[in-house]
Design a protein around this motif. Structure first.
Motif, PDB file in Angstrom:
ATOM      1  N   THR A  24      -7.483  12.718 -19.227  1.00 12.59           N
ATOM      2  CA  THR A  24      -8.178  11.781 -20.127  1.00 12.59           C
ATOM      3  C   THR A  24      -7.351  11.345 -21.322  1.00 12.59           C
ATOM      4  O   THR A  24      -7.712  10.391 -22.008  1.00 12.59           O
ATOM      5  N   ASP A  48      -7.889   8.528 -17.943  1.00 12.32           N
ATOM      6  CA  ASP A  48      -6.853   7.700 -18.530  1.00 12.32           C
ATOM      7  C   ASP A  48      -6.269   6.794 -17.448  1.00 12.32           C
ATOM      8  O   ASP A  48      -6.204   7.178 -16.267  1.00 12.32           O
ATOM      9  N   GLU A  49      -5.862   5.605 -17.826  1.00  8.99           N
ATOM     10  CA  GLU A  49      -5.388   4.621 -16.842  1.00  8.99           C
ATOM     11  C   GLU A  49      -4.240   5.165 -16.005  1.00  8.99           C
ATOM     12  O   GLU A  49      -4.227   5.022 -14.779  1.00  8.99           O
ATOM     13  N   ALA A  89      -5.515   7.931 -13.673  1.00  7.71           N
ATOM     14  CA  ALA A  89      -6.307   7.369 -12.575  1.00  7.71           C
ATOM     15  C   ALA A  89      -5.397   6.882 -11.447  1.00  7.71           C
ATOM     16  O   ALA A  89      -5.677   7.107 -10.266  1.00  7.71           O
ATOM     17  N   ASP A 143     -10.863   4.027 -12.674  1.00 13.01           N
ATOM     18  CA  ASP A 143     -10.867   4.373 -14.095  1.00 13.01           C
ATOM     19  C   ASP A 143     -12.276   4.507 -14.661  1.00 13.01           C
ATOM     20  O   ASP A 143     -12.436   4.846 -15.843  1.00 13.01           O
TER      21      ASP A 143
END
Length: 726
Positions: free
Chosen positions: A205, A280-281, A284, A291
């Protein structure tokens, strides 16, 4: 098949019913959502994916390495572990065929190992070669910090009261102190420290949110109000043990304060499964997840076993559980249920409403599973390892291996069968009576609970020079009896201190050993519940943490962008097609819309291979009570089909259920556990007047005497040695 242009009214009633059922199934599938669980053990990372009825759809595992350059120095790599996690998560998603956008939650559990990174989030080598930054985890079983542990415990600080009176060398504060004493100062000053489970939620995250489970159980944090705590961490304790660096900048190196001294709200510390944030992008992408998938607060691996077992429902009514369900609500229903998470060793975890102090049992820990509730953690240092040791060191081990392989059954099942044959050969009353003159005390690796004495060792009275396979079988029986008697000792100590334990929920491969389960029930006098998932109970528990976070998010973040992205992945079902019991609470919610599905991760009962034994040696002497209350001892006869296992459907979890109690994350956790854990098998203790129960009670007194006598002998020799030194 219905022809084009054929009206539905022209179909027969049976055809219309079949069509409606098919369309209902499609509608249900359109609303299904999924959760991922991740479990990091000592030697491997695992992941599973479950649907919102609690079925494991896929499970993957990947080994992870550990490095031991010197005795007692055992390290791992957080990069390797994260890569293994990503591999496993992608594998279970691919193998399950689940639409990625419908995965709404993920949970993590891990061993209580210390992860070290710097202020730039780069890995920091933890020695003995500090230049090797790849090895940035001090494994839980690393024992380098013995001197530091002794020094910390000498302070007798009040926070030690809540970790069983003293910190263990396996906890993380002694490890941090060792690093300060041995690491270059400029390097230590840049360090940040995480428990492994908390590091994984941070990695997922990018939020430095800590769990009460990790910080309270293994790092000495006291939640607000416990012993007058105002910040969580104790400035006085950390300063007294020479770790004043951890106090600086509002305890930034260890996650910050729970509440600052000025009364401002500090960084968040969360109970099991509470919502941490969305992926978190970057994480992910690495995990192959959307996401809008949210992350639940992680736990230590044994506690994930608690999550995955103690809400199991049984088809035979257990009066203690029925009474509890009638008088308690929410997470309070979990009190009185002891989780025994069994593997190489066994952890015993119990929840209580009030703090209960038990000598030799870690805790009580507040808030680790649910706000306001306390956990106690006992344990046996070697159980699975004990059975393996007894077998592998016996002269007949090679013969056992050949015989079990030839019979195509496990070594344990072969020995159980052999014991049954010995009853007939020797004219004994039962299997238990075969070992009536064997007194086996098995603390080969010290005692964790309830004596809490690492110097305890094994003692066996009644051995002969017999090296046969029959002697191995009886010695194995003695080891199983020891495990059961020591479990009784732990339970009795906990109950004497104030716990009200009415049942034991097991998990781990030992559940398949019918002999051991029978002995546990008869020694403790308590029902043993075997959950639906045995080997996968821990990783399943982590997936439930993801479901808890998702449920909590749904309830309290209804207008967020994540919610809108989630809704776009689901299709509203046609209510007219759904079964009446399934019309409520299905949109993005949990529910038992169907029975537990057969799964390769489900064992049908506690002795999954006793049917093979029965086919060659007659009825098995340790019956498992099945879902209808009768003993399971033989396989179906030729031409008969085994009746499928089924469990009672339960209520769908919907907004009405959640609104029936004041908001409490513990109740949300319980609701998820109760709806998704599925059915459990019960091993009932025999009646108190059963001859085997009477014999085991008599041998329990001998077991206690053996433990006391060993300590008396050691004290006597210590006095002699002291006098000689003087």
């Amino acid at each position: 098949m219905r022809h084009r242009g054929q009206s539905r009214s022209s179909l027969s009633i049976a055809q219309q019913r079949l069509l409606s059922q098919s369309m209902a199934a499609i509608s249900l599938e359109q609303t299904m959502i999924y959760y991922v669980g991740v479990d990091v053990g000592t030697g491997s990372a695992r992941a599973c994916i479950i649907d919102n009825t609690g079925n494991i759809l896929s499970l993957a595992e990947k080994p992870i390495q550990r490095e031991q350059l010197k005795p007692n120095y055992i390290t791992q790599s957080s990069q390797e572990i994260w890569q293994a996690i990503c591999h496993c998560v992608k594998s279970v998603v691919r193998e399950s065929g689940v639409p990625v956008e419908k995965i709404h939650g993920i949970g993590f559990d891990a061993t209580c190992s210390l992860v070290v990174i710097d202020d730039e989030e780069k890995e920091v080598g933890v020695g003995p070669v500090f230049s090797n930054n790849d090895q940035n985890i001090v494994l839980w079983m690393d024992h380098r910090a013995i001197a530091e542990t002794i020094e910390i415990n000498a302070t007798k600080d009040k926070c030690l009261k809540y970790v069983g009176g003293q910190m263990s060398v396996e906890m993380e504060i002694p490890k941090i102190k060792w690093l300060k004493n041995n690491m270059p100062k400029e390097k230590f000053d840049r360090c940040r420290f995480f428990d492994l489970a908390d590091y994984l939620t941070f990695k997922a995250t990018n939020k430095d949110t800590r769990s009460f489970c990790s910080t309270v159980c293994k790092q000495g944090l006291l939640p607000i109000g416990v012993e007058g705590s105002q910040e969580g961490w104790s400035r006085e304790f950390l300063t007294n043990i020479g770790l004043e660096e951890l106090v600086e900048n509002d305890f930034a190196k260890i996650g910050g304060s729970v509440k600052t001294s000025e009364g401002r709200k500090g960084r968040k510390f969360l109970s099991a499964g509470e919502y941490v944030g969305a992926l978190d992008e970057e994480a992910a992408v690495e995990l192959g997840l959307p996401d809008h998938c949210v992350v639940g607060s992680g736990v230590i691996d044994a506690y994930a076993g608690w999550v995955g077992t103690v809400a199991a429902q049984t088809d035979i009514e257990l009066p203690e559980l029925v009474k509890s369900d009638q008088t308690k609500k929410g997470i309070d229903r979990a009190t009185g249920r002891l989780a025994a998470v069994a593997g190489t060793s066994t952890c015993h975890i119990a929840l209580s409403r009030d703090p209960i102090f038990v000598n030799g049992v870690w805790g009580p820990y507040r808030d680790v599973m649910a706000p306001g509730f306390w956990c106690a953690e006992g344990g046996q240092s070697c159980t699975g390892a004990l059975l393996a040791h007894v077998m592998s060191t016996h002269p007949a081990f090679t013969e056992l291996s050949h015989l079990s392989d030839a019979a195509n059954i496990s070594k344990f099942d072969y020995l159980n069968s052999r014991l049954e044959s010995l009853v007939q050969q020797r004219g004994e009353r039962s299997v238990v009576s075969l070992a009536k003159y064997l007194y086996f005390y098995g603390d080969y690796h010290g005692n964790r609970s309830p004596i809490a004495d690492p110097s305890m060792r094994a003692a066996i009275i009644g051995q002969s020079m017999d090296n046969s396979i029959d002697d191995l079988a009886v010695m194995y029986l003695g080891a199983c009896e020891f495990i059961a008697q020591q479990t009784r000792q732990i339970v009795e100590k906990m109950c004497a201190a104030g716990h009200e334990i009415s049942s034991i929920f097991m998990s781990g491969g030992q559940c398949r050993n019918g002999l051991l389960m029978r002995l546990l029930a008869d020694c403790t006098g308590l029902p043993i519940i075997i959950p639906r998932y045995i080997d996968a109970a821990v990783v399943f528990g982590s997936a439930l943490l993801g479901a808890v976070a998702s449920e909590s998010f749904n309830s309290h973040h209804v207008k967020s962008d994540i919610t809108r992205r989630r809704k776009s992945s689901l299709t509203d079902p046609d209510p007219s097609l759904l079964p009446s019991a399934s019309k409520k609470g299905l949109f993005g919610k949990l529910g038992k819309a169907r029975q537990d599905l057969p799964s390769p991760y489900t064992a049908p009962h506690a002795t999954s291979s006793t049917s093979q034994i029965a086919s060659t040696t007659g009825s098995f002497p340790f019956p498992v009570v099945g879902e209808r209350g009768e003993a399971i001892s033989e396989r179906p006869q030729d031409g008969e089909e085994e009746e499928p296992i089924s469990f009672k459907p339960v209520r769908a979890l919907n907004q009405e259920n959640l609104a029936s109690h004041p908001h409490n994350n513990g109740d949300e956790l319980w609701n998820v556990m109760y709806q998704m854990t599925g059915g459990g098998k019960v091993v009932q203790p025999r009646s108190e007047d059963d001859p085997d129960r009477i014999l085991l009670n008599a041998k329990y007194k001998i077991f206690l005497d053996m433990a006391d006598t060993q300590r008396k002998y050691r004290e006597a020799i210590d006095k002699v040695e002291q006098a000689l030194r003087e």
